[in-house]
Structure formats: structure tokens, C-alpha cells
Scaffold this active site. Structure first.
Site, PDB file in Angstrom:
ATOM      1  N   GLU A 129      12.934  35.879 -27.153  1.00  0.00           N
ATOM      2  CA  GLU A 129      12.508  34.486 -27.016  1.00  0.00           C
ATOM      3  C   GLU A 129      13.642  33.618 -26.469  1.00  0.00           C
ATOM      4  O   GLU A 129      13.464  32.868 -25.512  1.00  0.00           O
ATOM      5  CB  GLU A 129      12.062  33.969 -28.385  1.00  0.00           C
ATOM      6  N   HIS A 130      14.801  33.667 -27.100  1.00  0.00           N
ATOM      7  CA  HIS A 130      15.969  32.884 -26.689  1.00  0.00           C
ATOM      8  C   HIS A 130      17.103  33.828 -26.320  1.00  0.00           C
ATOM      9  O   HIS A 130      17.423  34.725 -27.096  1.00  0.00           O
ATOM     10  CB  HIS A 130      16.469  31.996 -27.823  1.00  0.00           C
TER      11      HIS A 130
END
Length: 436
Positions: free
Chosen positions: A318-319
Site C-alpha cells: 500500500e505505502h
């Protein structure tokens, strides 16, 4: 070859509980479809201890709640929403309507049309995620959505005033103090008091995420979401203390949040682990961050930076923070991520809270095929066609007739034949044979 200095628990342990969540969510959705408001109220009272006369806040209630929020908090909300709005508007401005002429008098085009309504879920639970109001509601309004319904749960029987203020300032048309599966279901299927919407957006816990998954198809959703993830790519130039702090910043989201370090320096990896072990006991959120790091934390050592980029892509996290000497290399080297954070000057927390890009992002490998929430998610790209030149219509009719008969679609072929005959010199043999 990459090697692990720290490994997570086996994947089978992580997925064992998902079937139970799916069954519980399915039962709640079915019940709300059948009993509407009565069921929504029952679940709200059971799970949140919350059963007001009306879940919807009136304009007078909203005004009173916002008036009680400290002015500094309101100023910060306005500042962050302006960052989100500015970036979302730039995204919207990049999406141009198109119309071209492909043949004489043949015009093809598309337009970007906002959905008629959207439901924004703003989590509360363990944290009042005020920022999710900015991400879901502001972005929808920039897209031109005329009706945005926003739901957030009470927190231990109290109204989350800052969250309500953020929803109001973002432009929500309806605000409900309602949380969990019951909120998502009410917005999606509609009840006697809550009008349904064709699209849902916003993060949530495992039950909210599962509800969105089961409702997808009946309504649209922004994306499938799971526990928050962070992956840091670091070389020997990175500050191990900064790396440790940033990993823990996301681990505190919950005990199931993966935090991964991929580094070309074994020395840095071991130093990061020492910092984490030192910092964790003093964290106010150690009850979440501790189990997350214990069960889902990883440190992977790569031989080269190119290998590190490849490993990071395989996670499709995600990040992804890139704390290397030349962080912008990742823009050319990587493709599977929700959002990139380049260099020590930025961090995932900026993306979560203040910088202006959207924090609703793909998890559990979904970054392999989708990006995160953005203004385009609220828009339908719809096409139109027009033929005003008779010769072009006749030509298309002839080709359509032949192409359709290859596929054995006689009805389609006849629609082309009619125009080839009316606007050209073809005869309708099938019509003459019918005696017409």
C-alpha cells in the site's frame, strides 16, 4: 539472493479468521435488506451502544457540534482539505472530454460523468480518522457528485466532533452517526430513512471491508482494502532511527498491519530492529504496534538496489517509502505500489494526514492491478456516437452486415443492411424474400 533478518508469522494464521468474518457480514447484510431501519438500529445498539431517535444529524446539530471544535483544529482541517482539493482538482482537470471525427460525418466521443450519489464511510472505532473525511468527501465533490452521504460511528457513546466538522467542511450533504457494517449496508441498499447510493468509498475495519466486498457489483466501491501496510526501501545512506520510527508509525494502525523493511545494508537492518525494540515499549499505541511488528514485521536484505526494487514490487504494498541516496529512481524502477514516498523529507504519515494525495489505497496485493481512490473513481467515462454523413452510414452498414453474419448475428446484420440500403445502393434481399 534476498535473506530475512526477521520473518512474519505463516500466512495460514493470517487468513484463518476471514471465513468467520465473511459469514457474520453476510448475515447482517441479509437482515438489513429484509428489515431496513429496524435492523440498522438493532445492530447500532448492539455494537456501538448507540440508538438515537435519528441517526442523521440536523443542520442545527451540525452547527452546534462544529461550534464546539477548537479553532486551531478547524483551521488545520481547512488547510488539509485545501491540499486534497487542489490535487483532486488537478486530477479532474487532466481528464478531458473527447470527440473526434473518424470518417466523414462520424463522430465518436466520451464524457466523464459523476455518479449520482456516493456513500463515504469515515472510520471511528479505535481512532477517529478525521482525514478520511477529506479523502472521500472532498474528492467526490471535486468530481461533481451532487449527493454525498457520510457515515461515521460514535466513539464510546460520544459524538466525534472533529470528524463531524471535517465531514461538514468537506461538503457532505447528509451526515449520519452510524458505524460498521450497518452503516455501509444502509448506504448501499437503502432503508426507510437512508436513501441508497450507487457507490461506496472509504476505509474501515475487517467487517467494513468485507461488507464492501460482498456489496460490490450491487454497488460500486472505491477498492478492496485490508489492514494498513508499509514497506520501506533503504540503502546504507538511510537513517536507521527514521526508518524505525516510520515503520512503527504504520504498525500502530492495528495488530494485523504489515511493516516491511527491504534494505541493501544488513548493518542498517539490524540497527533498525534495535531501535524498534527500544521504541516499542514506550509507544502509547504499543498494544497495536507491538503485535503488528511481532507477527507481521519483516526485514529483508537484498544484494543490490535493483533487487530491492524488485522485492518491493513483489509485495505490491500500500505505502512504499524510498529512503535511498537517489529516491526518484523508484519512479522508473517500480510499478506495483499504492503510493510512493520519495526521500526522507516526506513520509507515509504525510500522505495519511496532510499532504494532499489520497490515503485510501490498495492493500493485500491489489496494487498489482489498481491504484487508490482519486477523483476518477467517482466518474463514469461514457461514450457517444453520431453519424450524420449518409455515405459513411451506408459504408458502416455494409461492413456491419458482413461482420455480424460472421458471428451469426442476423439481427445485428439487418440493422446495418437497413442503413446500407437507405443511404446507399444495397437491396434488402431478406426483406424481399419475406414478401414485403
Amino acid at each position: 539472493m534476498p535473506r530475512h533478518l526477521k520473518s512474519p508469522v505463516p500466512a495460514a494464521q493470517v487468513t484463518a479468521a476471514r471465513a468467520d468474518v465473511a459469514d457474520r457480514v453476510r448475515a447482517i447484510l441479509d437482515d438489513i435488506r429484509e428489515r431496513g431501519d429496524e435492523a440498522v438500529r438493532q445492530y447500532s445498539e448492539r455494537f456501538d451502544g448507540w440508538g438515537p431517535e435519528s441517526f442523521r444529524l440536523s443542520p442545527e446539530e451540525i452547527e452546534r457540534i462544529v461550534a464546539g471544535v477548537p479553532e486551531q483544529v478547524l483551521d488545520d482541517i481547512r488547510f488539509v482539505q485545501e491540499q486534497v482539493r487542489t490535487f483532486a482538482q488537478a486530477q479532474r482537470d487532466s481528464m478531458l472530454d473527447v470527440e473526434i471525427e473518424t470518417l466523414p460525418g462520424v463522430r465518436l466521443g466520451h464524457r466523464h460523468v459523476p455518479v449520482s450519489a456516493a456513500g463515504a464511510y469515515v472510520p471511528g472505532g479505535r481512532y477517529p480518522l478525521t482525514a478520511s473525511a477529506h479523502m472521500t468527501i472532498v474528492t467526490a465533490k471535486v468530481a461533481g457528485v451532487p449527493r454525498v452521504v457520510a457515515c461515521t460511528p460514535p466513539i464510546r457513546g460520544e459524538i466525534p466532533a472533529a470528524t463531524v466538522a471535517a465531514m461538514h467542511l468537506a461538503g457532505a450533504d447528509e451526515i449520519y452517526l452510524l458505524g460498521g457494517v450497518q452503516a455501509v449496508a444502509a448506504m448501499a441498499v437503502g432503508t426507510e430513512s437512508i436513501g441508497g447510493v450507487p457507490m461506496l468509498a472509504g476505509p474501515g475495519n475487517a467487517y467494513v471491508a468485507e461488507a464492501k466486498r460482498q456489496l460490490f457489483g450491487e454497488v460500486g466501491i472505491d477498492l478492496f482494502a485490508g489492514p494498513t501496510e508499509i514497506l520501506v526501501i533503504a540503502d546504507e545512506h538511510a537513517d536507521p532511527f527514521v526508518v524505525a520510527v516510520d515503520l512503527l508509525s504504520q504498525a500502530e494502525h492495528g495488530p494485523d498491519s504489515p511493516a516491511v523493511l527491504v534494505t541493501t545494508s544488513e548493518e542498517l537492518g539490524r540497527e533498525v530492529e534495535r531501535h524498534i525494540e527500544r521504541l516499542l515499549p514506550g509507544m502509547p499505541t504499543k498494544d497495536f504496534a507491538g503485535p503488528a511488528w511481532r507477527d507481521h514485521g519483516e526485514i529483508v536484505v537484498a544484494d543490490t538496489l535493483d533487487e530491492a526494487f524488485g522485492i518491493a514490487d513483489s509485495y505490491a504494498s500500500e505505502h512504499v517509502e524510498v529512503l535511498t541516496e537517489n529516491p526518484r529512481q523508484a519512479l522508473d524502477k517500480m510499478r506495483d505500489y499504492g503510493a510512493l514516498f520519495l526521500g526522507e523529507g516526506t513520509c507515509v504519515s504525510y500522505g495519511d494526514k496532510v499532504i494532499g494525495t489520497n490515503h485510501v489505497l490498495p492493500t493485500r496485493g491489489a496494487a498489482r492491478y489498481t491504484g487508490g481512490l482519486w477523483v476518477g473513481k467517482y466518474l463514469k467515462t461514457v461514450t457517444h456516437q453520431e453519424v450524420t454523413d449518409t455515405a459513411s452510414s451506408a459504408l458502416l452498414g455494409e461492413v456491419c452486415g458482413r461482420a455480424a453474419r460472421v458471428e451469426l448475428f442476423e439481427g445485428h446484420a439487418r440493422s446495418g443492411d437497413v442503413r446500407a440500403a437507405k443511404h446507399g445502393d444495397k437491396t434488402l434481399e431478406w426483406n424481399e424474400e419475406a414478401g414485403a
